[in-house]
Write a protein that holds these residues in place. Structure first.
Motif, PDB file in Angstrom:
ATOM      1  N   GLN A  44       0.812  -1.226   0.000  1.00  0.00           N
ATOM      2  CA  GLN A  44       0.000   0.000   0.000  1.00  0.00           C
ATOM      3  C   GLN A  44       0.845   1.277   0.000  1.00  0.00           C
ATOM      4  OE1 GLN A  44      -3.726  -0.107   0.013  1.00  0.00           O
ATOM      5  NE2 GLN A  44      -2.896  -1.991  -0.850  1.00  0.00           N
ATOM      6  N   TYR A  45       2.091   1.158   0.461  1.00  0.00           N
ATOM      7  CA  TYR A  45       2.856   2.392   0.663  1.00  0.00           C
ATOM      8  C   TYR A  45       3.552   2.914  -0.593  1.00  0.00           C
ATOM      9  CZ  TYR A  45       7.136  -0.430   0.903  1.00  0.00           C
ATOM     10  OH  TYR A  45       8.180  -1.256   0.601  1.00  0.00           O
ATOM     11  N   ILE A  46       3.501   2.129  -1.682  1.00  0.00           N
ATOM     12  CA  ILE A  46       4.073   2.615  -2.948  1.00  0.00           C
ATOM     13  C   ILE A  46       2.910   2.641  -3.946  1.00  0.00           C
ATOM     14  CG2 ILE A  46       5.736   2.147  -4.815  1.00  0.00           C
ATOM     15  CD1 ILE A  46       7.411   0.582  -2.754  1.00  0.00           C
ATOM     16  N   ILE A  91      11.532  -5.877  -9.205  1.00  0.00           N
ATOM     17  CA  ILE A  91      12.246  -6.886  -8.413  1.00  0.00           C
ATOM     18  C   ILE A  91      12.204  -6.563  -6.920  1.00  0.00           C
ATOM     19  CG2 ILE A  91      14.505  -5.759  -8.735  1.00  0.00           C
ATOM     20  CD1 ILE A  91      15.700  -8.625  -8.985  1.00  0.00           C
ATOM     21  N   GLN A  92      12.135  -5.262  -6.577  1.00  0.00           N
ATOM     22  CA  GLN A  92      12.102  -4.795  -5.180  1.00  0.00           C
ATOM     23  C   GLN A  92      13.206  -5.444  -4.349  1.00  0.00           C
ATOM     24  OE1 GLN A  92      10.557  -2.168  -4.343  1.00  0.00           O
ATOM     25  NE2 GLN A  92       9.331  -1.893  -6.177  1.00  0.00           N
ATOM     26  N   SER A  93      12.837  -5.972  -3.183  1.00  0.00           N
ATOM     27  CA  SER A  93      13.880  -6.457  -2.269  1.00  0.00           C
ATOM     28  C   SER A  93      14.628  -7.681  -2.772  1.00  0.00           C
ATOM     29  CB  SER A  93      13.269  -6.788  -0.913  1.00  0.00           C
ATOM     30  OG  SER A  93      13.171  -5.620  -0.152  1.00  0.00           O
ATOM     31  N   ILE A  94      14.127  -8.312  -3.823  1.00  0.00           N
ATOM     32  CA  ILE A  94      14.856  -9.481  -4.340  1.00  0.00           C
ATOM     33  C   ILE A  94      16.167  -9.011  -4.990  1.00  0.00           C
ATOM     34  CG2 ILE A  94      14.687 -11.549  -5.807  1.00  0.00           C
ATOM     35  CD1 ILE A  94      11.620 -11.290  -5.511  1.00  0.00           C
ATOM     36  N   ILE A 142      17.690  -6.352   5.163  1.00  0.00           N
ATOM     37  CA  ILE A 142      16.763  -5.307   5.608  1.00  0.00           C
ATOM     38  C   ILE A 142      17.171  -4.010   4.907  1.00  0.00           C
ATOM     39  CG2 ILE A 142      16.120  -6.334   7.829  1.00  0.00           C
ATOM     40  CD1 ILE A 142      18.222  -4.493   9.137  1.00  0.00           C
ATOM     41  N   ASN A 143      16.255  -3.049   4.866  1.00  0.00           N
ATOM     42  CA  ASN A 143      16.524  -1.847   4.070  1.00  0.00           C
ATOM     43  C   ASN A 143      17.781  -1.094   4.498  1.00  0.00           C
ATOM     44  OD1 ASN A 143      14.224  -2.596   2.827  1.00  0.00           O
ATOM     45  ND2 ASN A 143      13.169  -0.634   3.023  1.00  0.00           N
ATOM     46  N   ALA A 144      18.000  -0.979   5.833  1.00  0.00           N
ATOM     47  CA  ALA A 144      19.183  -0.244   6.286  1.00  0.00           C
ATOM     48  C   ALA A 144      20.444  -0.876   5.698  1.00  0.00           C
ATOM     49  CB  ALA A 144      19.242  -0.255   7.814  1.00  0.00           C
ATOM     50  N   SER A 188       7.483   6.835  -8.111  1.00  0.00           N
ATOM     51  CA  SER A 188       6.360   6.755  -7.174  1.00  0.00           C
ATOM     52  C   SER A 188       6.855   6.314  -5.795  1.00  0.00           C
ATOM     53  CB  SER A 188       5.241   5.868  -7.724  1.00  0.00           C
ATOM     54  OG  SER A 188       5.192   4.632  -7.107  1.00  0.00           O
ATOM     55  N   GLU A 189       7.902   5.476  -5.745  1.00  0.00           N
ATOM     56  CA  GLU A 189       8.434   5.094  -4.426  1.00  0.00           C
ATOM     57  C   GLU A 189       9.147   6.279  -3.757  1.00  0.00           C
ATOM     58  OE1 GLU A 189      10.607   1.425  -4.048  1.00  0.00           O
ATOM     59  OE2 GLU A 189      11.066   1.852  -1.947  1.00  0.00           O
ATOM     60  N   MET A 190       9.827   7.088  -4.580  1.00  0.00           N
ATOM     61  CA  MET A 190      10.519   8.260  -4.005  1.00  0.00           C
ATOM     62  C   MET A 190       9.535   9.201  -3.317  1.00  0.00           C
ATOM     63  SD  MET A 190      13.738   8.056  -4.033  1.00  0.00           S
ATOM     64  CE  MET A 190      14.419   9.633  -3.546  1.00  0.00           C
ATOM     65  N   SER A 219      19.221   5.955  -5.416  1.00  0.00           N
ATOM     66  CA  SER A 219      19.992   4.877  -6.024  1.00  0.00           C
ATOM     67  C   SER A 219      19.408   3.511  -5.622  1.00  0.00           C
ATOM     68  CB  SER A 219      21.440   5.021  -5.550  1.00  0.00           C
ATOM     69  OG  SER A 219      22.199   3.955  -5.980  1.00  0.00           O
ATOM     70  N   TYR A 220      19.092   3.360  -4.342  1.00  0.00           N
ATOM     71  CA  TYR A 220      18.521   2.100  -3.830  1.00  0.00           C
ATOM     72  C   TYR A 220      17.148   1.811  -4.461  1.00  0.00           C
ATOM     73  CZ  TYR A 220      15.672  -0.667  -0.634  1.00  0.00           C
ATOM     74  OH  TYR A 220      14.789  -1.573  -0.121  1.00  0.00           O
ATOM     75  N   VAL A 221      16.327   2.849  -4.554  1.00  0.00           N
ATOM     76  CA  VAL A 221      14.975   2.672  -5.082  1.00  0.00           C
ATOM     77  C   VAL A 221      15.035   2.279  -6.570  1.00  0.00           C
ATOM     78  CG1 VAL A 221      13.003   4.097  -5.784  1.00  0.00           C
ATOM     79  CG2 VAL A 221      13.688   4.036  -3.404  1.00  0.00           C
ATOM     80  N   MET A 271      13.612 -13.708   4.658  1.00  0.00           N
ATOM     81  CA  MET A 271      12.154 -13.533   4.716  1.00  0.00           C
ATOM     82  C   MET A 271      11.743 -12.645   5.894  1.00  0.00           C
ATOM     83  SD  MET A 271      11.136 -14.974   1.977  1.00  0.00           S
ATOM     84  CE  MET A 271       9.423 -15.499   1.952  1.00  0.00           C
ATOM     85  N   TYR A 272      12.564 -11.643   6.152  1.00  0.00           N
ATOM     86  CA  TYR A 272      12.257 -10.646   7.188  1.00  0.00           C
ATOM     87  C   TYR A 272      11.979 -11.304   8.532  1.00  0.00           C
ATOM     88  CZ  TYR A 272      11.614  -7.961   2.920  1.00  0.00           C
ATOM     89  OH  TYR A 272      11.788  -7.385   1.717  1.00  0.00           O
ATOM     90  N   ASN A 273      10.934 -10.773   9.205  1.00  0.00           N
ATOM     91  CA  ASN A 273      10.639 -11.302  10.531  1.00  0.00           C
ATOM     92  C   ASN A 273       9.875 -12.621  10.482  1.00  0.00           C
ATOM     93  OD1 ASN A 273       8.902  -9.521   9.363  1.00  0.00           O
ATOM     94  ND2 ASN A 273       8.031  -8.738  11.256  1.00  0.00           N
ATOM     95  N   GLY A 289       9.968  -9.891  -2.357  1.00  0.00           N
ATOM     96  CA  GLY A 289       9.919  -8.471  -2.698  1.00  0.00           C
ATOM     97  C   GLY A 289       8.486  -7.980  -2.590  1.00  0.00           C
ATOM     98  N   VAL A 290       8.314  -6.690  -2.301  1.00  0.00           N
ATOM     99  CA  VAL A 290       6.951  -6.197  -2.067  1.00  0.00           C
ATOM    100  C   VAL A 290       6.104  -6.058  -3.334  1.00  0.00           C
ATOM    101  CG1 VAL A 290       7.289  -5.069   0.179  1.00  0.00           C
ATOM    102  CG2 VAL A 290       7.780  -3.800  -1.918  1.00  0.00           C
ATOM    103  N   ALA A 291       6.683  -6.306  -4.500  1.00  0.00           N
ATOM    104  CA  ALA A 291       5.840  -6.336  -5.704  1.00  0.00           C
ATOM    105  C   ALA A 291       5.179  -7.707  -5.844  1.00  0.00           C
ATOM    106  CB  ALA A 291       6.660  -6.025  -6.949  1.00  0.00           C
TER     107      ALA A 291
HETATM  108  N1  GLU Z   1      11.686  -0.803  -2.366  1.00  0.00           N
HETATM  109  C1  GLU Z   1      11.057  -1.420  -1.246  1.00  0.00           C
HETATM  110  C2  GLU Z   1      11.317  -0.641   0.034  1.00  0.00           C
HETATM  111  O1  GLU Z   1      12.421  -0.277   0.273  1.00  0.00           O
HETATM  112  C3  GLU Z   1      11.536  -2.817  -1.107  1.00  0.00           C
HETATM  113  C4  GLU Z   1      10.946  -3.536   0.071  1.00  0.00           C
HETATM  114  C5  GLU Z   1      10.671  -5.000  -0.213  1.00  0.00           C
HETATM  115  O2  GLU Z   1      10.577  -5.446  -1.342  1.00  0.00           O
HETATM  116  O3  GLU Z   1      10.511  -5.745   0.767  1.00  0.00           O
HETATM  117  O4  GLU Z   1      10.438  -0.365   0.783  1.00  0.00           O
END
Ligand code: GLU
Length: 441
Positions: A44-46, A91-94, A142-144, A188-190, A219-221, A271-273, A289-291
């Motif tokens: 929802q956030y993008i 691809i997002q987080s992948i 993780i994003n950081a 749109s993510e920016m 760059s990351y986005v 797989m995050y948490n 990835g969030v897509a």
């Molecule tokens: N671009 C996304 C973000 O940083 C990737 C997150 C994801 O795919 O889990 O929020």
């Protein structure tokens, strides 16, 4: 093909291993079982992801010799007439494991551990967390951690453009084709990047990254906005699973040690948490990835992937998680439940009184366990003749440890006065030179 079919154990009774399409049929079957699952929602956030078509559902596998099997649910086509396994999504987080691979390749592990750790965080992907004493992000998934790793590409002086170009070109090599960067999704993510900007500011304040926060996130986005299909992801997964050789082009795109490091971190933090639960129930190193994409790697065997945009509360594709659970169960893919190996490396041991020879026939894959079985057999058997024949005609493969054990053992037997003859038409023992040269064959 026959080999793969023989190894695939399908527990689904209505499936018979009869023809070429069996694997794609099977993929279709498990997708159908999950088709009615409409739980979750698109990210929802993008905005570009929030408004994406939630319906496409596809799965793919790629073997290490480059055979791709894919299936789209019931052959569904989107408005543009494209089947779900050909639909491109970001691809997002992948991208994170692959950019981590590129950074490892450019700088080596010693430099990387100065700025990013490798412990699971147990926290959400965008958590504002750093390691207490070092201020490093705990892992690159993780994003950081991913923003930090992104900043290492092409050196700290690089422009955003050059850095993204380098990442893009590496992704092209991994997929074996020219991929597109979806500028619209990146833009749109920016627009909703407050969280990632906060992370970048925090990283900058601890001198973990040097660039302006805005540039680092930009760059990351962009790295996250590269478009792939499930088939691309399966191929990219197979590249990791093979230890760095791209299965379609045959090119080594990363060192074996890099592929090992990346998959290890994926196994504990991909797989995050939900990473711990994922490892216990699915048992395949993975990244989501969030897509809606999920990538899995089965080291030494396969790359796997799925695509379905609705996500659970951890940000993992709902239907993707189910498909992976089924694949793992039905096909016996859980890493912690492998079939016992190397038991039968010695096919037979015969004493031939006509030729005064002891003939040892080997078979299958010779690894540490295979080598151990051979030497145990030899030591438990009272050899009747001083002439020994190792017949390796039926050996399918020898890994570096197996190769070393065989060569050392043969040397030792010769020192003990045995006349050793080797029948090795495939030249497995000669791999010793390649292994010693570090070719990582
Ligand atoms: N671009 C996304 C973000 O940083 C990737 C997150 C994801 O795919 O889990 O929020």
């Amino acid at each position: 093909m026959t080999d793969l079919l023989n190894r695939v154990q399908l527990n689904t009774p209505e499936h018979k291993l009869v023809k070429e399409g069996i694997i794609s049929d099977y993929l279709n079957h498990i997708m159908k079982d999950n088709a009615d699952n409409s739980e979750g929602q698109t990210a929802q956030y993008i905005s570009a992801l929030r408004d994406a078509d939630p319906e496409p559902f596809a799965t793919a596998l790629c073997t290490l010799d480059g055979r791709i099997y894919s299936a789209a649910l019931g052959g569904t086509f989107n408005d543009a007439g494209v089947a779900a396994d050909q639909v491109e999504f970001t691809i997002q987080s992948i991208s994170k494991p692959f950019v981590y691979a590129l950074a490892l390749q450019e700088h080596g592990i010693d430099e990387l551990v100065k700025v990013v750790g490798m412990e699971p965080s147990g926290e959400a992907f965008n958590e504002l967390s750093l390691e207490g004493d070092t201020n490093r992000p705990v892992n690159p998934m993780i994003n950081a951690g991913a923003i930090t790793v992104n900043q290492l590409i092409n050196g700290s002086e690089s422009t955003v453009e050059d850095r993204v170009a380098k990442i893009h070109s590496f992704m092209n090599q991994l997929a074996g084709r020219e991929l597109t960067l979806d500028k619209k999704t990146a833009e749109s993510e920016m627009e909703s990047s407050d969280r990632n900007l906060a992370l970048a500011h925090m990283l900058r304040s601890y001198h973990i990254i040097q660039d302006q926060a805005e540039d680092a996130v930009n760059s990351y986005v962009q790295q996250c906005s590269i478009l792939v299909t499930v088939r691309d992801l399966a191929v990219m997964g197979a590249t990791l699973a093979s230890g760095g050789v791209q299965p379609l082009t045959g090119r080594r795109v990363m060192d074996q040690s890099v592929a090992r490091q990346v998959q290890s971190v994926m196994a504990s933090a991909g797989m995050y948490n939900a990473a711990g639960r994922w490892m216990a129930s699915v048992g395949i190193p993975a990244k989501s990835g969030v897509a809606g994409g999920v990538l899995g790697t089965l080291p030494g065997q396969l790359g796997l992937s799925s695509f379905s945009p609705k996500l659970d509360e951890h940000g993992n594709s709902v239907r993707g998680v189910r498909v992976f659970q089924r694949l793992s169960n039905d096909m016996g893919l859980h890493l912690m439940a492998p079939d016992p190996r190397g038991r039968a490396s010695v096919r037979s041991l015969t004493e031939d009184s006509h030729t005064d020879e002891t003939i040892v026939r080997l078979q299958g894959d010779i690894d540490f366990i295979g080598g151990e079985r051979l030497y145990r057999t030899l030591s438990e058997h009272e050899l009747k003749h001083k002439k020994l024949v190792f017949d390796m005609t039926r050996v399918d493969g020898v890994n570096p440890v197996g190769c070393r054990m065989l060569n050392n053992g043969i040397e030792q037997l010769r020192e003990e006065g045995y006349e050793v003859r080797i029948e090795d038409p495939e030249g497995w023992l000669k791999l010793k030179d390649a292994y010693l040269a570090g070719d990582g064959v």
